[in-house]
Design a protein around this motif. Sequence first.
Motif, PDB file in Angstrom:
ATOM      1  N   UNK A  95       1.101  -1.052  -0.093  1.00 21.79           N
ATOM      2  CA  UNK A  95       0.341   0.193   0.142  1.00 21.79           C
ATOM      3  C   UNK A  95       1.456   1.247  -0.253  1.00 21.79           C
ATOM      4  N   UNK A  96       1.862   1.392   0.960  1.00 24.35           N
ATOM      5  CA  UNK A  96       3.090   1.727   1.041  1.00 24.35           C
ATOM      6  C   UNK A  96       3.877   2.400  -0.752  1.00 24.35           C
ATOM      7  N   UNK A  97       4.253   1.557  -1.252  1.00 24.64           N
ATOM      8  CA  UNK A  97       4.667   1.618  -2.679  1.00 24.64           C
ATOM      9  C   UNK A  97       4.042   2.252  -3.519  1.00 24.64           C
ATOM     10  N   UNK A 108       1.229   9.360  -5.332  1.00 28.11           N
ATOM     11  CA  UNK A 108       1.288  11.086  -5.047  1.00 28.11           C
ATOM     12  C   UNK A 108       2.955  11.712  -6.237  1.00 28.11           C
ATOM     13  N   UNK A 109       3.658  11.017  -6.218  1.00 25.52           N
ATOM     14  CA  UNK A 109       5.145  11.535  -7.122  1.00 25.52           C
ATOM     15  C   UNK A 109       3.996  11.636  -9.339  1.00 25.52           C
ATOM     16  N   UNK A 110       3.372  10.876  -9.220  1.00 23.40           N
ATOM     17  CA  UNK A 110       2.441  11.142 -10.391  1.00 23.40           C
ATOM     18  C   UNK A 110       1.805  12.373 -10.572  1.00 23.40           C
ATOM     19  N   UNK A 111       1.039  12.868  -9.251  1.00 20.49           N
ATOM     20  CA  UNK A 111       0.001  13.512  -8.936  1.00 20.49           C
ATOM     21  C   UNK A 111       0.573  14.909  -9.146  1.00 20.49           C
ATOM     22  N   UNK A 112       2.317  14.947  -8.538  1.00 14.73           N
ATOM     23  CA  UNK A 112       2.637  16.139  -8.557  1.00 14.73           C
ATOM     24  C   UNK A 112       3.372  16.137 -10.043  1.00 14.73           C
ATOM     25  N   UNK A 147      -2.237  26.594  -4.062  1.00 14.34           N
ATOM     26  CA  UNK A 147      -3.203  25.974  -4.723  1.00 14.34           C
ATOM     27  C   UNK A 147      -3.790  24.483  -4.250  1.00 14.34           C
ATOM     28  N   UNK A 148      -4.024  24.391  -5.496  1.00 16.42           N
ATOM     29  CA  UNK A 148      -4.372  22.894  -5.586  1.00 16.42           C
ATOM     30  C   UNK A 148      -3.692  21.714  -5.534  1.00 16.42           C
ATOM     31  N   UNK A 149      -2.871  21.459  -6.227  1.00 18.30           N
ATOM     32  CA  UNK A 149      -1.657  20.565  -5.714  1.00 18.30           C
ATOM     33  C   UNK A 149      -0.751  20.661  -4.703  1.00 18.30           C
ATOM     34  N   UNK A 150      -0.829  21.703  -4.190  1.00 14.80           N
ATOM     35  CA  UNK A 150      -0.460  21.611  -3.336  1.00 14.80           C
ATOM     36  C   UNK A 150      -1.020  21.007  -2.602  1.00 14.80           C
ATOM     37  N   UNK A 151      -2.103  21.392  -1.816  1.00 14.38           N
ATOM     38  CA  UNK A 151      -3.073  21.282  -0.980  1.00 14.38           C
ATOM     39  C   UNK A 151      -3.772  19.129  -1.597  1.00 14.38           C
ATOM     40  N   UNK A 211       7.763  17.209  -0.861  1.00 12.43           N
ATOM     41  CA  UNK A 211       7.764  18.226  -1.092  1.00 12.43           C
ATOM     42  C   UNK A 211       8.581  19.360  -1.189  1.00 12.43           C
ATOM     43  N   UNK A 212      10.135  18.827  -1.497  1.00 18.19           N
ATOM     44  CA  UNK A 212      11.165  19.307  -2.111  1.00 18.19           C
ATOM     45  C   UNK A 212      10.687  19.511  -3.685  1.00 18.19           C
ATOM     46  N   UNK A 213      10.105  18.339  -4.278  1.00 21.46           N
ATOM     47  CA  UNK A 213       9.800  18.601  -5.623  1.00 21.46           C
ATOM     48  C   UNK A 213       8.501  19.537  -5.898  1.00 21.46           C
TER      49      UNK A 213
END
Length: 1357
Positions: free
Chosen positions: A1016-1018, A1024-1028, A1044-1048, A1087-1089
Motif C-alpha cells: 500500500x505504501x509503494x 503521489x509522485x505522478x500527481x505532483x 494552490x490546488x496541487x499543493x493542497x 515537498x522538495x519536488x
Amino acid sequence: MLRDSSSDDEDYSSPPPPTAPHIVAAKQAAVFSSSPSRRPTGSGPGQQQQPQASASGPTGASPSPSSGPAPAARMGSNRSAGTRDASAGSPPPQSPGNNVAAAGGRRATPSSGRHSTSEQPQVQQRTPSPSGSSQNVATTAPTKAEPEEVDEEADRRQRLLLYALVMRCIAYPFSAKQPTDMARRQLKVTQSQLKQVRDRFQVFLAGESGIVADEAFSNAVQSYFEVFLKSDRVANLVRGGGCSVRDFREVFKNNIEKRVRCLPEIDGLSKETVLSSWMAKFDQIYRGDEDPRRIQKMNASQSELVLSKEQLYDMFQGVLSVRKFEHQIMFNACQLDNADEQAAQVRRELDARLNGYEDMKKNRKFPKFVVKDMEPLYYDEVKAAINLLMTNLESVPVTKGNQDAKLLTGQKPKKGQKNANSQSESGDGDVNFSRSSIQLNFSIEIVVSEVKNLKCVPPNRIVYCTMEVEGGEKLQTDQAEASRPMWDTQGDFSTSQPLPIVKVKLFAENARMLSFDDRELGKVQIRPTCTTAKGTEWHKMTTSKSCPDDLRIKILIRMEKPSNLKHCGWLWTVGKNVFKKWQKRYMCLIQVSQYHFVMASYREKKSEPLEVMPLTDYTVDYVPEPPDDLPPDAAANRKLCFFSTVREGDHVTYATEDEAERQLWVQAVYRATGQTHKPEPPSQPAVRAASAQAQQKLSGEADRAKRAGLDEFIRVDPAQCDHAALFRRLQLLTLRHRLADPYTSLGWFSPGQVFVLDEYCARYGVRGCQRHVFYLEDLLDAADNGSIIDPALIHYSFAFCASHVHGNRPDGIGTVLHDERVRFEEVKKRLMELLLRHVTEFRYYFPFGRPEGALKGTLSLLERVLMKDIVTPADTEEVRKVVSGCLDEAATINYNRLADCAKIEEIIQSDDPTEKKLEGIVHLAEMCIEVLQQNEEHHSEAFAWFSDLLIEHAENFWAKFAVDMMAVLESQPPDVWDSFPLFQLLNDYLRSDANLRNGRFHQQLRDTFAPHVVRYVDLMESSIAQSINRGFEKERWSQKGSGCATSEDLLWKLEALQSFIADLHWPDPPFAEHLDNRLKLMAADMLEAAGKRTSAAFEATMKRCGKGTDFLLPSDVCVMLNTCAGLKGSVLKLCTMRSGENMHEYHKKTDTFLDGVQSRIANGIVARFCEILEGVLIKLARYDETAMFSTLLSIAKPTDEMGKEFVDCCRANMEQLRHHIFDELLVLSICENWYSKQTRAIHDWLVKERAQAALHPYQLQCLCFIVRKVYSDFELQGVTHDVLDTRTYQALNSRLQAEEATQSMKMGEATGSPKPGPKSLLGSMAGSISSLGNGKLPTGGLSGITSSLSSFLPKSG
C-alpha cells in the motif's frame, strides 16, 4: 410466603407435565434411601438451557480447599450438639409410620429418565437400623408387568406423617434455635417481571415515559438495555431463579460508574451527584407505576426473619400440602399447646430410642459399616447423642421467666435417672432433693366485695375489712359506711403453702376517744386450693358477741397454680416405702426439672412436704379393682377409683373419688414418668354420668382425628419410623418450596426452615452425613433442572461429608456407614461433572459475574473436590490441568456460538462480494472483542489464581477466529485495501490488553498484514509522485486553502497516508520505525519536488511581467509564495520522525530547501520593485544640469508627476501583498526588505552619485514626495521604526532638506526682480517640450516649436 399446596410437586424451572414427576416418586419409595442417588441424564452444554448465577453470596467465606471440614452451614448443618453423626434412628419393631416412609421415600427427578419404566414395590422385612440409614427402608424390585401409576394416597400419608413429626419439633424445640445471622435474601426477578422491565425501558428509550434525561444517561440506558436486559444469558439466569432486583441495579451502577468517570469535570456538579441522580432515574424507570410501599412491604417479608410457631406451622403446611383443618385436628389431638405433654413425649421418644439401641447391641444387628470394627464405636456414638439430647432437655427451664427456676438450668440427670449411661435400674431409687428445689410458690388474689345483713352498727359508722393468708401480712380494704358496706378491694398475696388458710375480718371504727382498737364484728376462714372454683362466693361469717346479725360476706379468691406444679388434689394413698399408712392426703405432682418429678404430700398451713416420693423409674397404670392388700376399711369402699405407680421393689396405690379425676391424675403422672406404655382406662359400664362425660371430653379430639383418618399419624411411635427416608423427603419438599418462593435463595433455606430441619435431625437422630449427602443430591438435581444453586452452599455440605467419610471430623473419629460412602462417591462424581460443565460454560452459568462470587466459589469447590482426602491439598498441577482443559473447551464453545450467531460459515461459503464478507468478519471480530472484554471485566477476579490459563483461553479463542479471518482475506482480490479496518479493530484491542499484546494471535495478525502495508505504501508513493507532475503542469495558481490546488492535494495525501499508517499502531517496533522513516523520507522528497516546481513557475511568471510604474504583482505570484509557505509549514509535521537521534534529519533538510525557495521568490518580488525604482531614478537623472535636455525638461515638466506614479505603484503592490499572502510575517519581511533596498537605492543615487551636484527642482520635488510617502506607507504596513529610521534614511533626508533650503533661497532671489515675458514664454515652451518628453509631438512638429520660439525672439530693426 407459602406456596399453594397444588404446586408443591412442580419442577424447579417449569410447570409439571400432565403426568407429574412426583407420581413416579411414590412408586420408587424404597429406592429413595436403599440405593445410591441416581443422577439424571442432563443435556450437554449446548443442549439444555444454561442456568445462570449471581448475587448475594453465602453467610460466610468459602472454606479453603486445604482447610478442614467447613463449619455447619445455615442450610441444615448440625447447629446443636444433639445432632452429631452418631444420632440414632428406630428400634426393631415396625410401625405404620415405617410403611408410610417407605411408600413415599424417594421422588424421581423429572429430567432423569434413568429410572425403570415399570417398577413394582415389593416390601421386604428387614431389621431397622437405629441410625435411620437405608437398611431400614423397604426395597423395590422392578417388575415389567406393572406400569408406573400414581400412588397419591401413599404420598399424602407420608406428608401427613412428616407433618405430625414436624409439628412436634415446632411445638417443643429443645435442641435448635432460629438463626439470626443469616444473609438477607433479595427479591427474585421472575420471567414476567423481566418482560415487564424490558417494556418499561423500551418505553423510556422511545421517549414516552415522561422522565427527563440527558443524552449521556439515555446512552447508558440504551447500552444497558441492549447488552444486559436483552441478553439470553440473563433470561436463563432469571428462569433459574438466580437473579435479584439488586443484581439488575448493581449491573447498571457498575456500567454508569465507568461512563461517569470518563466525563469531564463540571464546576458545581460532582460526579457523585451525577451517579445518584442517574440511579434515582433508573429506579424510577425500573419501578414504573408500582407503589414503592408495596415493594418495601415485599422486601420486609417475614419468611426471611425469625418466625413464630404459628408462622412455622403455616410454612410447613405449604411445604407438605397439609390442609388447615388437618393441622387443627392434629394440633389438638397431639396437645401441642401443652408443654408438659410435649416434654413427656420427648422423654418417651428418647427412652424408646435408648431401648432400641440396647436391643440392637444385644442382637448385634448393626447397620453396615465401611469397617466392621466400628460397631462398638457406633454404640458409643448413639449413647452420647441421646445423653446429649437428655442434657439439652434437662437444661430447659421448668418455669420460664421465673428467676428461681434458673437454678436448675444445665443440670445433668441425677442419681437414679435413667440415661444413656445407665445400664441397669437403680436399686432403691431414693433421690435427695433440696427443699428449695421442690418449693411451691402460689399467688393468691383476694377481692372483698361487700357485706350484707349488717344492722347492729349505726348507718354512718365506718366499717372495713382485713384479709390475710395465715402466716403472712395483713391488708385492709377501703373504708365504707355501714349503710353501704361495699369495697371491691383486691389484695395480692404469695405463699408456699399448698393448703393455706385465708382469714377475712370485719371491723367497725370505735367512736370512743380513748379507745385504741376497733370493734370486730365478724370473721371468716376459707381454705382455697388450686383446683377450687375461682368465682365469687358468699360466705357466712362468725360474728362476735356484740354483733347479733347474720352476716354474709362476698369474697372472690383466686389461687394460681405454679408452673412446676403439674397436678394436685386429695388422694387416698398407701405405699411400701413411703405413704405407708392408708389415708387421705393432699398430694402434689411437682416437676423439679425436665427429668425429675416428685409426688409430695402436704398438710394444711405447711410449706414443706410431709413425705416426698421421686417418680424416677416408676410407671403408672389404672387399677380396675381395689387391691387386696388394702386395709379392711378401705376395701369396703367400692366407690373409689384406683391407680398405682410401680417400680422394681416398690408399689404405691392411689385412689380418687371420681373417674375423671383419676384420668387426670394418670395422665399427669404418665407425662412425668416418661414411660413408653400409655395407660388405657378400663371399661366400666357402671360409671357415673359425670365421669362418662369427662371421659368423652378427654377422648373427643382423638375420636375426631380417627374419623378424619389422622389417628395413625398422631399415635405413630417416632422411634419406629425410618427418619432418614422421611427426612430426605422433608428436606426435598422444603428445598422445592424454598426455590419457588419470591427470594433468590440459591438453595439456602430460610431461618425458620433451618430451625425446623435442625430440630428434626436432633430429635429424631438423623445422621449429619446422611443429611448433607441427601441435601447434595437434591441440590445437584435442582441444578440439573436449571435452578441456580450457590456453590458455597454445596461446598459446605461437601466439606462436611468429605470430612466424615475420610474420618477427619473436627470432633474426632466417627462411624461411617457403607451407604454413606457409596452415596458420597456418587455425589462426588456428579458434582465433578457439574463443576466441569460450569467452569467450561462460565459465561452462560455466571453471566455478568452474577450471582456475585459464584464463579469464584465454583473454582474453590472444584479444588476441594479434587482433593484426595480432607487433609492433603489438591495437587496444583492437577487443578491447573483440569481448569486448563475446561477453558480450552470453553474457547471452542464460546467461539462456535458467536460464529453461529454471526453466520460466518454461511458468509464465507457464499458467493457474496468481498465487501460483504469483510463486513461479516468485522462484525464477528467486534462480538469476539466484546466477549473477551466481558470476561475480563466480570470473570478475571474469579480466575485470579489461574490468570495465565485465562490468557491462554483468550489466545485459543482468537486462534479459532484466525481460521475464519484467513479464509476471508484469502478470498480478497489483490491490491484491495478494505481489510485494513479489520486490522485496526483487532490491533487496537490487542495492544490495549497487556496480556494479549504481542501474543500468538497478535503476531499472526502482524505477519498477515505486513505485506499489505508495504504494498500500500509503494503504490501511494508512486501515485503521489505522478500527481505532483501532472498537477503542476496544469496548475492555474488559483488560491485554494493555504496554497494552490496541487499543493493542497499533495499535503492531504501525505498527511492522510501518515495518519493511516500511524493509526495502524503497528505492533512490531522495528517495522513500525521502518515505515515511519520511509514515510518521512517520501514526504521530504515530495515537498522538495513541489518547491522546485513552484520556484520554476515563479521565474516564468516574472519574466512575463513589465518593469514600469504600472507594474502590479500578479496574484499567481502571491499564490506561489503561499504555496511555499504552506509546504514549509507542513515540514515539521510530515518530515519529523517519531523518535531517535536523527528524528529531525529530513525535517531540517526539507525546511532549509523550502526556506530557500521562499526566499528566492520573496527576493525576486523585491528585486522587481527595485527595478521599477531604478527606472524612475533614470528618468529623474535626465534633469541633471549636465544632461542635454535638462533645460527643456525643466521647462516642460515643472510638477512631481513621476513621484506620484511611483508612490501609487508601491501602494498598489503593497495592497496586493497584503490581500493575497496569508503569512503576515512573510509580508512584513518583504516590506522591510523592500523598504531597505529602496531607501538604499535612492540614497546611493542622490548622496553618492550627486554629492556635489545640485538637484533640479523637479528632481527635488519628486524625491521628497517619494521618500516621505514611502516612509509613511511602510510605517502603516507595520514596518518598525528602527527599520524605517536608519542612518541611510537620515542621510537621505538631510540631503533633501539641504536641497530644499537651497531651492528656497533661489526661488526667493528670483521672485525679487521679475522680468516680463519669460513666464509666458516658458509656459508656451513647457507645453511643447512636455509633449516631447512624453514622446508626443505637438501639431506641426518641430516647425511648430520653432514658430513658437521665434515669436518670443526680439525683432530686428
